[in-house]
Design an enzyme around this catalytic site. Sequence first.
Site, mmCIF file in Angstrom:
data_model
loop_
_atom_site.group_PDB
_atom_site.id
_atom_site.type_symbol
_atom_site.label_atom_id
_atom_site.label_comp_id
_atom_site.label_asym_id
_atom_site.label_seq_id
_atom_site.Cartn_x
_atom_site.Cartn_y
_atom_site.Cartn_z
ATOM 1 N N CYS A 249 1.063 -1.029 0.165
ATOM 2 C CA CYS A 249 0.059 0.060 -0.039
ATOM 3 C C CYS A 249 0.920 1.106 -0.152
ATOM 4 C CB CYS A 249 -1.197 -0.074 1.240
ATOM 5 S SG CYS A 249 -0.059 -0.116 2.859
ATOM 6 N N ARG A 254 -2.153 -0.741 5.495
ATOM 7 C CA ARG A 254 -3.419 -1.292 4.871
ATOM 8 C C ARG A 254 -3.342 -2.629 4.217
ATOM 9 N NH1 ARG A 254 -4.667 3.711 0.907
ATOM 10 N NH2 ARG A 254 -2.563 4.090 1.135
#
Lengths: 293, 166
Positions: A249, A254
Amino acid sequence: MEAVLKEIDVRGYAHPEALVTTEWVHQNLNNTAIRLIESNEDTLLYASGHLPGAVHVDWTADLNDPIRRDYIGPEAFSALMDRLGVTPETTVVFYGDRNNWWACYAMWVFELFGHTRARIMDGGRLKWQKEGRPLTREVPRFTASGYNAPGRDDHTNRAFRDEVLAFASAHGQLVDVRSPEEYSDQRLHMADYPNEGALRGGHIPGAKSVPWGRAVNPEDGSFKSGPELRRIYVEEQGLLPNREVIAYCRIGERSAHTWFVLKYLLGFDRVRNYDGSWTEWGNSVGLPIEKGQ
Amino acid sequence: MSDYPGRLGEAIETLSFAADPADRADLLLSFANRFREVPPEVARRPFPEIHRVPACESEAFAWGVLQDDGTLALHFAVENPSGVSAKALAVILDRGLSGLPPSEIATVSPDIVYDIFRRDISMGKGMGLMSMVRAVQTIARQAAEAEADGSQGARIFPRPPERPGR
């Protein structure tokens, strides 16, 4: 209890034991073999009220090396586990805000040190609070557990830049979990977040775009069922569970959420998280970049 | 603490006495617990996008109401229920700056975020909170300009951009 466990079992996950329900946690609040660990983006949230008996792991202060861009070493991890009262036999259950984004990140770091007795509480803080379950501001204290962490395993679940470059060149499976706008170079950071300093936009060549949030039900933060997840990652994106996959990410948080989904809920054979992610790739000289959808 | 306008220095001085992170968190929470949303006479949902604080994942909104005595009253809304830090900052800004002339409020620096929260916040969180301070700066500058121009009309800031040709 059996009904509570079945609730996860029937959802068709490859490793249902990696996930527990809010009800299961509620029934196990006094279970001394379990340590609840809250990890949030907003570090004031734990102090504002947390699950009874839960301890706090601050993803910036507790998990990251204070000087260089890296994670803590085994000594600091042992000290952290001492503070949390966790032994190698303790089952830790992570939960937090933002659909367990930071909880999955903390779990991923724990796995670097081989602490695999770990679960995620499905739905995290959002679901617990929506169900009106109890919160407290009382902070538990534990005696040092004498935890002796092994060396950090940077091979099994973690990928570094040069490895990713070789992997991409060999047409390995990559998943970009950022927003479609970040993936396509329309923006350098996720919406409502500031730019954390990437000089170039776009994505690693060959990466599939699957924003991390697609794996959760937005109304209560719980994970989608196994068949729903398979439809997204396998049928729609053509990712093969028997082949290695690397997720990334912006700074690797994430993508830790997607790492959990691919590894535990869908049972991919080998999943690694490239924590250098776009803040490293988009700033590195000479690395290949693809733009567009 | 004289570098901060108004009573902002008092709040930051109080926080500076809390050396222990847990004490500091308690203090910040006590600010957050005093959060009062923008009153309905100033704004109602859905809040106009012009008042949304950019790059703030806590979904904060900010208003400045120019008073008859030439001072500014600040108001905030925080739509994300997990936005505890944003609420704490909103209370500190309101208590520290409301009642000052806009020109004075405009001098507040976004760096106060690090004086309040120290370096214990993520870069993303810190930048979002700094964006709240920048929104207050924008509001104060617009209000100061309106005061200087003697312009009439709505006393709520920020004002929507004027349409071309008007």
